[in-house]
Design a protein around this motif. Structure first.
Motif, PDB file in Angstrom:
ATOM      1  N   ARG A   1       0.830  -1.204   0.000  1.00  9.53           N
ATOM      2  CA  ARG A   1       0.000   0.000   0.000  1.00  9.53           C
ATOM      3  C   ARG A   1       0.862   1.251   0.000  1.00  9.53           C
ATOM      4  O   ARG A   1       0.571   2.231  -0.706  1.00  9.53           O
ATOM      5  CB  ARG A   1      -0.946  -0.014   1.202  1.00  9.53           C
ATOM      6  N   VAL A   2       1.924   1.228   0.792  1.00  9.13           N
ATOM      7  CA  VAL A   2       2.824   2.391   0.851  1.00  9.13           C
ATOM      8  C   VAL A   2       3.460   2.643  -0.508  1.00  9.13           C
ATOM      9  O   VAL A   2       3.497   3.778  -0.997  1.00  9.13           O
ATOM     10  CB  VAL A   2       3.906   2.180   1.933  1.00  9.13           C
ATOM     11  N   ALA A   3       3.962   1.588  -1.125  1.00  5.48           N
ATOM     12  CA  ALA A   3       4.622   1.736  -2.423  1.00  5.48           C
ATOM     13  C   ALA A   3       3.654   2.281  -3.474  1.00  5.48           C
ATOM     14  O   ALA A   3       4.011   3.161  -4.272  1.00  5.48           O
ATOM     15  CB  ALA A   3       5.198   0.400  -2.876  1.00  5.48           C
ATOM     16  N   ASP A   4       2.422   1.779  -3.464  1.00  7.16           N
ATOM     17  CA  ASP A   4       1.432   2.251  -4.435  1.00  7.16           C
ATOM     18  C   ASP A   4       1.096   3.729  -4.204  1.00  7.16           C
ATOM     19  O   ASP A   4       1.058   4.518  -5.154  1.00  7.16           O
ATOM     20  CB  ASP A   4       0.162   1.405  -4.338  1.00  7.16           C
ATOM     21  N   LEU A   5       0.889   4.093  -2.936  1.00  3.46           N
ATOM     22  CA  LEU A   5       0.562   5.486  -2.633  1.00  3.46           C
ATOM     23  C   LEU A   5       1.702   6.408  -3.034  1.00  3.46           C
ATOM     24  O   LEU A   5       1.477   7.452  -3.676  1.00  3.46           O
ATOM     25  CB  LEU A   5       0.251   5.638  -1.136  1.00  3.46           C
ATOM     26  N   MET A   6       2.923   6.024  -2.705  1.00  4.06           N
ATOM     27  CA  MET A   6       4.061   6.893  -3.033  1.00  4.06           C
ATOM     28  C   MET A   6       4.241   7.058  -4.537  1.00  4.06           C
ATOM     29  O   MET A   6       4.683   8.112  -5.004  1.00  4.06           O
ATOM     30  CB  MET A   6       5.333   6.359  -2.379  1.00  4.06           C
ATOM     31  N   SER A   7       3.858   6.047  -5.296  1.00 10.55           N
ATOM     32  CA  SER A   7       3.979   6.142  -6.763  1.00 10.55           C
ATOM     33  C   SER A   7       3.018   7.181  -7.336  1.00 10.55           C
ATOM     34  O   SER A   7       3.191   7.638  -8.466  1.00 10.55           O
ATOM     35  CB  SER A   7       3.719   4.776  -7.404  1.00 10.55           C
TER      36      SER A   7
ATOM     37  N   ASP B   1      11.983  10.082  -0.065  1.00  5.78           N
ATOM     38  CA  ASP B   1      11.185   8.861  -0.184  1.00  5.78           C
ATOM     39  C   ASP B   1      11.311   7.997   1.067  1.00  5.78           C
ATOM     40  O   ASP B   1      10.324   7.407   1.524  1.00  5.78           O
ATOM     41  CB  ASP B   1      11.616   8.068  -1.423  1.00  5.78           C
ATOM     42  N   ASP B   2      12.508   7.912   1.632  1.00  5.84           N
ATOM     43  CA  ASP B   2      12.704   7.129   2.849  1.00  5.84           C
ATOM     44  C   ASP B   2      11.864   7.697   3.993  1.00  5.84           C
ATOM     45  O   ASP B   2      11.209   6.953   4.735  1.00  5.84           O
ATOM     46  CB  ASP B   2      14.186   7.121   3.226  1.00  5.84           C
ATOM     47  N   ALA B   3      11.874   9.014   4.130  1.00  5.86           N
ATOM     48  CA  ALA B   3      11.089   9.657   5.191  1.00  5.86           C
ATOM     49  C   ALA B   3       9.603   9.382   5.004  1.00  5.86           C
ATOM     50  O   ALA B   3       8.885   9.049   5.959  1.00  5.86           O
ATOM     51  CB  ALA B   3      11.357  11.158   5.199  1.00  5.86           C
ATOM     52  N   ASN B   4       9.119   9.503   3.767  1.00  6.37           N
ATOM     53  CA  ASN B   4       7.703   9.265   3.491  1.00  6.37           C
ATOM     54  C   ASN B   4       7.322   7.810   3.720  1.00  6.37           C
ATOM     55  O   ASN B   4       6.254   7.519   4.272  1.00  6.37           O
ATOM     56  CB  ASN B   4       7.373   9.683   2.054  1.00  6.37           C
ATOM     57  N   ARG B   5       8.197   6.911   3.332  1.00  6.05           N
ATOM     58  CA  ARG B   5       7.913   5.482   3.532  1.00  6.05           C
ATOM     59  C   ARG B   5       7.730   5.189   5.019  1.00  6.05           C
ATOM     60  O   ARG B   5       6.804   4.475   5.422  1.00  6.05           O
ATOM     61  CB  ARG B   5       9.062   4.656   2.950  1.00  6.05           C
TER      62      ARG B   5
END
Length: 611
Positions: A46-52, A362-366
């Motif tokens: 879910r995190v990866a999809d949202l960040m994309s 990206d690391d912070a957002n993840r």
């Protein structure tokens, strides 16, 4: 009640309240249009999809935390802010549990009105109960909990605090403070569980109490281990000062409680204002990224302290260089209470010019988004009002009273003057801290520095004594001791410190009782009756010269709203079992004094009498 269904108001309800169309997760009865909205998928997916799907501005917004008094709901929507906080004493009007829940939901609806509907997370310093909220249960400050040496009790307190915090919508607590206080001059000594790391490490059970066995369960609140690293070890006990230690000493004294908290899955870590050998922690890449995230494997997110990035270069007002230094050091979310717009501008520029790599953003957002998903904020973003009645409720106050009784440390009891007889007794009570909820609660109570008087509902120590005494016992009170005579069987002087918090609490000179306290005790002694001193304080005080004239001494620390717990010990309803979490010096000239340093104390760490 499980939070899966009742933990927060669902997004379906939120959409109805907003009067907008939100993309609904599948659990709301419709197929999720995007993977990040599907609660059946793994969090990482879910995190990866949202960040994309996120723009750079949305990612920078997630890293920004603004203070409630400096941000509007419209700002939250427009700037895609990831978090809001209340500073000490910053509360909605009315300052009630419902007032807080209404405020929280207003901010959350604004966050959900953004294109991706990413919920915000709201942080508060609930450091001894939900202490910003009038009517909440105020537990003993950490120094008192350290005196209990009771990990099970401390976990129960964490659970109670989480329920009260959840009842106001808030989902993130800037607690526990895991500082190892090495100099009692420091104004945050009372926020420490003890002067050695073993006590704080054993009481990280509060993390489990706050978060639950796993994030996202009933009344699960994100905990924060603070302040990383070495804040209790500064030279001279100087708040926000310099901890001058070798790396081996830093690791041996100050790191173990953070290791213990990480093993318990603590969700966030707050960086200390202090320095280590001259380098500010907010810009210390080795300690934040290398040690905390790398070596210790901390997978949550790191938050700055209030305007902490502004201290990196020692000049007032944060700069672009300070923003990049903090973020590159490993700070994921930046607490910029009022100047958050300027922060966003500088952060965007520093990413644009390559000073901060996009991989760090990206690391912070993840890290941040992972905790939001784990907390269940995407499915249940609004306040679950089922918890609201627990704020200040009877069960939590009973637990606090138990904690107060267990935290009392009996330091002297000449001639067995304690416990007091409940019946056929005549007792005189005096002292400025005898009948003052504000004084017995200390700092971080309704306001940042705390205050005097009836700040919030509770039971004063005097009220506790009156309630504990039997119908055939006389209890007389005069703050200064006026009116006492030889017919009284005992006199109780409730004296000590008045409230303070960080900075203002540092004691650079005397650590003795003030003139009024000494005068009150002298008045009681002149009557020729046994004098029992109840010391309300956030640290050991300089009392060795006066102690021979006192028949008994009870260290009450800062007990909070449930003064009945002090009376329980005075009357022997509960025997004293507390042990000093700090070494108690014979004179202020011994500071710093800690176990094993070869100095002769008045009372060693771990001392405590019983009946």
């Amino acid at each position: 009640m499980t939070r899966t269904f009742r933990g927060r108001v669902s997004r379906l309800t939120a959409a109805a309240l907003l009067g907008t169309t939100l993309l609904l997760p599948s659990s709301a009865g419709a197929a999720a249009p995007f993977p990040y909205q599907d609660p059946a998928l793994p969090v990482a997916t879910r995190v990866a999809d949202l960040m994309s799907r996120m723009t750079l501005d949305e990612k920078l917004g997630q890293m920004t935390q603004a203070e409630r008094g400096s941000v509007t709901a419209a700002d939250l929507t427009a700037y895609r802010l990831g978090s809001v906080l209340s500073g000490g004493g910053s509360a909605p009007n009315p300052n009630t549990a419902t007032g807080w829940a209404d405020m929280y939901d207003g901010f959350q609806r604004a966050a959900l009105a953004t294109p991706l509907g990413i919920p915000m997370i709201y942080g508060v310093d609930a450091v001894h109960g939900h202490n910003n909220v009038v009517g909440a249960t105020i537990f003993p400050h950490n120094i008192g909990l350290g005196a209990t040496r009771d990990p099970v009790l401390v976990e129960q307190i964490g659970r109670a605090v989480a329920e009260e915090v959840s009842g106001t919508g808030v989902d993130w607590d800037f607690a526990p403070c895991l500082c190892v206080a090495r100099n009692d001059r420091w104004g945050r000594t009372y926020e420490s569980f003890g002067e050695t790391p073993d006590i704080a490490s054993s009481l990280t059970t509060i993390v489990t109490g706050l978060q639950g066995p796993a994030l996202g369960g009933p009344a699960s609140v994100l905990a924060t281990a603070k302040h990383y690293l070495g804040d209790g070890g500064t030279t001279g006990g100087d708040d926000q000062g310099d901890t001058q230690l070798s790396e081996a000493e830093l690791r041996a004294i100050h790191l173990p409680p953070f290791q213990a908290a990480i093993q318990r899955g603590v969700g966030s870590v707050m960086v200390s204002y202090s320095s280590w050998n001259g380098v500010k922690l907010h810009g210390h890449q080795y300690l934040v990224t290398g040690l905390l995230k790398g070596e210790l494997g901390f997978s949550g997110f790191v938050v700055s302290d209030w305007n902490g990035i502004d201290q990196i270069d020692g000049q007032s007002g944060f700069t672009a260089a300070e923003v990049s230094a903090a973020v590159n050091a490993g700070v994921d979310m930046v607490m910029v209470p009022t100047a958050w717009k300027n922060f966003l501008t500088l952060l965007r520029a520093e990413v644009g010019n390559g000073h901060i790599p996009l991989s760090r953003i990206d690391d912070a957002n993840r890290r941040i988004l992972t905790k939001k998903f784990e907390l269940g904020l995407f499915e249940r973003p609004l306040t679950d009002r089922a918890w609201t009645p627990t704020v200040g409720g009877a069960a939590h106050r009973a637990l606090a009273r138990q904690a107060v009784a267990k935290s009392q440390v009996l330091l002297k009891n000449a001639g067995g003057v304690l416990p007091l007889a409940r019946d056929n007794n005549k007792i005189f009570v005096a002292g400025k801290n005898a009948d003052d909820i504000g004084h017995q609660s200390g700092g971080w109570t309704v306001s940042w520095q705390g205050g005097s008087g009836n700040l919030t509902p509770g039971t004063t120590i005097l009220q506790g004594i009156r309630a504990a005494a039997g119908p055939t016992t006389t209890v007389t009170y005069n703050q200064r001791g006026t009116g006492i005579d030889g017919t009284y069987r005992a006199a109780i002087a409730v004296v000590g410190e008045t409230p303070y918090a960080e900075g203002q609490g540092d004691r650079t000179g005397s650590m003795s009782l003030d003139r009024d306290d000494l005068r009150t005790i002298a008045t009681l002694r002149k009557a020729g009756v046994p004098v029992i001193v109840v010391l309300v304080s956030g640290r050991p005080l300089d009392i060795a010269a006066e102690l021979p004239g006192w028949n008994a001494l009870l260290a009450a620390w800062l007990p909070g709203t449930e003064g009945g717990g002090v009376a329980d010990v005075l009357f022997g309803v509960v025997p004293p079992t507390g042990k000093t979490p700090m070494t108690w010096g014979t004179s202020v000239t011994q500071q710093p004094i800690n176990t094993g340093d070869g100095k002769t104390p008045l009372f060693p760490q771990g001392f405590g009498l019983t009946y």
